[in-house]
Design a protein around this motif. Structure first.
Motif, PDB file in Angstrom:
ATOM      1  N   UNK A   5      17.079   8.134 -20.257  1.00 54.03           N
ATOM      2  CA  UNK A   5      18.259   7.392 -20.695  1.00 54.03           C
ATOM      3  C   UNK A   5      19.393   7.559 -19.693  1.00 54.03           C
ATOM      4  N   UNK A   6      19.948   6.440 -19.259  1.00 50.50           N
ATOM      5  CA  UNK A   6      21.067   6.431 -18.319  1.00 50.50           C
ATOM      6  C   UNK A   6      22.222   5.730 -19.020  1.00 50.50           C
ATOM      7  N   UNK A   7      23.435   6.250 -18.829  1.00 50.80           N
ATOM      8  CA  UNK A   7      24.622   5.636 -19.431  1.00 50.80           C
ATOM      9  C   UNK A   7      24.678   4.157 -19.079  1.00 50.80           C
ATOM     10  N   UNK A   8      24.820   3.298 -20.093  1.00 48.00           N
ATOM     11  CA  UNK A   8      24.907   1.855 -19.870  1.00 48.00           C
ATOM     12  C   UNK A   8      23.556   1.144 -19.887  1.00 48.00           C
ATOM     13  N   UNK A   9      22.448   1.894 -20.067  1.00 46.52           N
ATOM     14  CA  UNK A   9      21.107   1.292 -20.073  1.00 46.52           C
ATOM     15  C   UNK A   9      20.900   0.494 -21.356  1.00 46.52           C
ATOM     16  N   UNK A  10      20.312  -0.695 -21.231  1.00 47.21           N
ATOM     17  CA  UNK A  10      19.994  -1.529 -22.392  1.00 47.21           C
ATOM     18  C   UNK A  10      18.606  -1.151 -22.903  1.00 47.21           C
ATOM     19  N   UNK A  11      18.508  -0.843 -24.202  1.00 48.28           N
ATOM     20  CA  UNK A  11      17.226  -0.480 -24.830  1.00 48.28           C
ATOM     21  C   UNK A  11      17.040  -1.321 -26.089  1.00 48.28           C
ATOM     22  N   UNK A  12      15.791  -1.429 -26.549  1.00 45.58           N
ATOM     23  CA  UNK A  12      15.512  -2.094 -27.826  1.00 45.58           C
ATOM     24  C   UNK A  12      15.472  -1.012 -28.896  1.00 45.58           C
ATOM     25  N   UNK A  47      13.072   2.577 -14.226  1.00 45.23           N
ATOM     26  CA  UNK A  47      14.433   3.095 -14.066  1.00 45.23           C
ATOM     27  C   UNK A  47      14.551   3.710 -12.675  1.00 45.23           C
ATOM     28  N   UNK A  48      15.771   3.759 -12.135  1.00 44.81           N
ATOM     29  CA  UNK A  48      16.008   4.282 -10.795  1.00 44.81           C
ATOM     30  C   UNK A  48      16.681   5.646 -10.872  1.00 44.81           C
ATOM     31  N   UNK A  49      16.136   6.615 -10.137  1.00 43.88           N
ATOM     32  CA  UNK A  49      16.682   7.974 -10.076  1.00 43.88           C
ATOM     33  C   UNK A  49      16.672   8.465  -8.636  1.00 43.88           C
ATOM     34  N   UNK A  50      17.485   9.501  -8.368  1.00 44.82           N
ATOM     35  CA  UNK A  50      17.522  10.098  -7.036  1.00 44.82           C
ATOM     36  C   UNK A  50      16.596  11.305  -7.000  1.00 44.82           C
ATOM     37  N   UNK A  51      15.889  11.470  -5.884  1.00 45.52           N
ATOM     38  CA  UNK A  51      15.050  12.652  -5.692  1.00 45.52           C
ATOM     39  C   UNK A  51      15.990  13.794  -5.308  1.00 45.52           C
ATOM     40  N   UNK A  80      16.704   7.355  -3.342  1.00 44.84           N
ATOM     41  CA  UNK A  80      16.634   6.792  -4.690  1.00 44.84           C
ATOM     42  C   UNK A  80      15.305   6.072  -4.847  1.00 44.84           C
ATOM     43  N   UNK A  81      14.592   6.371  -5.952  1.00 39.02           N
ATOM     44  CA  UNK A  81      13.295   5.746  -6.181  1.00 39.02           C
ATOM     45  C   UNK A  81      13.236   5.127  -7.577  1.00 39.02           C
ATOM     46  N   UNK A  82      12.310   4.195  -7.759  1.00 39.42           N
ATOM     47  CA  UNK A  82      12.076   3.552  -9.046  1.00 39.42           C
ATOM     48  C   UNK A  82      10.847   4.208  -9.669  1.00 39.42           C
ATOM     49  N   UNK A  83      10.958   4.614 -10.964  1.00 41.74           N
ATOM     50  CA  UNK A  83       9.829   5.232 -11.667  1.00 41.74           C
ATOM     51  C   UNK A  83       9.550   4.470 -12.964  1.00 41.74           C
ATOM     52  N   UNK A 124       6.872   8.493 -15.897  1.00 39.00           N
ATOM     53  CA  UNK A 124       7.600   9.087 -14.777  1.00 39.00           C
ATOM     54  C   UNK A 124       6.930   8.898 -13.432  1.00 39.00           C
ATOM     55  N   UNK A 125       5.920   8.025 -13.350  1.00 38.16           N
ATOM     56  CA  UNK A 125       5.201   7.847 -12.085  1.00 38.16           C
ATOM     57  C   UNK A 125       6.010   6.998 -11.100  1.00 38.16           C
ATOM     58  N   UNK A 126       5.828   7.305  -9.805  1.00 36.87           N
ATOM     59  CA  UNK A 126       6.525   6.625  -8.707  1.00 36.87           C
ATOM     60  C   UNK A 126       6.068   5.177  -8.619  1.00 36.87           C
ATOM     61  N   UNK A 127       7.024   4.239  -8.421  1.00 37.83           N
ATOM     62  CA  UNK A 127       6.698   2.836  -8.240  1.00 37.83           C
ATOM     63  C   UNK A 127       7.015   2.425  -6.809  1.00 37.83           C
ATOM     64  N   UNK A 128       8.296   2.614  -6.412  1.00 32.87           N
ATOM     65  CA  UNK A 128       8.731   2.202  -5.066  1.00 32.87           C
ATOM     66  C   UNK A 128      10.078   2.841  -4.752  1.00 32.87           C
TER      67      UNK A 128
END
Length: 190
Positions: free
Chosen positions: A108-115, A132-136, A174-177, A182-186
């Motif tokens: 969960x990231x502040x401002x994230x839209x969820x159902x 979601x995008x996070x920093x390594x 910064x990577x997308x998971x 939690x698996x790496x996408x790009x």
């Protein structure tokens, strides 16, 4: 309440069992043995107290499905009361207990839209965006002779989740998971 056949139930659906209590489905699997009747295996959590239950139904058996309202909400913050979300249309805020958010909490990231699924105003489950995008924050240095197509190396993300990344990813990238596991996408495009 609507009667549906057991094989049509999916993760996140809410059913009412014989005891009159509501259960949210955590996983649903249709099993077709070589001999015998096909069955649907449901793993469920009782909404009132969080007790987990496993149940098998014949795939054609009728099950009471409760009406659940799915609406987009924006994640605001987490505190001692739980996780706070806001309906962007009405600006109503709802506090969701940690037991409902469970495995999704680190993503969960502040401002994230969820159902957010609710039944009579009670939060039942949340569905995150797929990615979601996070920093390594930390990772092992690349070993000489390691090619990009070879093994992945362990890394820790800014949300504290451990994952595996390709050798060319360094701390600070910064990577997308995938939020499911939690698996790496790009590498992030931003």
């Amino acid at each position: 309440m609507v009667k549906v056949i057991a094989s049509s139930l999916r993760k996140g659906n809410v059913v009412e069992r014989e005891d009159g209590k509501l259960y949210v489905i955590l996983s649903a699997e249709n099993i077709h043995p070589g001999k015998g009747t096909p069955v649907t295996q449901l793993d469920m959590r009782r909404i009132s107290d969080g007790t987990k239950v496993s149940e098998r139904y014949r795939t054609t058996e009728q099950v009471e499905r409760a009406f659940v309202e799915d609406r987009e909400h924006t994640f605001l913050y987490a505190d001692g009361e739980g996780f706070h979300f806001m309906n962007p249309e009405t600006y109503d805020q709802v506090a969701v207990p940690e037991s409902v958010v469970s495995d999704a909490a680190p993503y969960l990231i502040e401002g994230m839209a969820v159902m957010l699924s609710q039944h009579n105003g009670v939060p039942l489950s949340i569905e995150l965006p797929q990615r979601a995008t996070f920093e390594v924050t930390e990772t092992e240095p690349t070993t000489k002779g390691q090619t990009a197509s070879s093994s992945y190396k362990p890394a820790v993300l800014s949300n504290g989740v451990r994952t595996l990344v390709p050798p060319h990813i360094q701390a600070g990238t910064r990577i997308v998971v995938m939020t499911a596991d939690g698996s790496y996408v790009e590498r992030a495009k931003d």
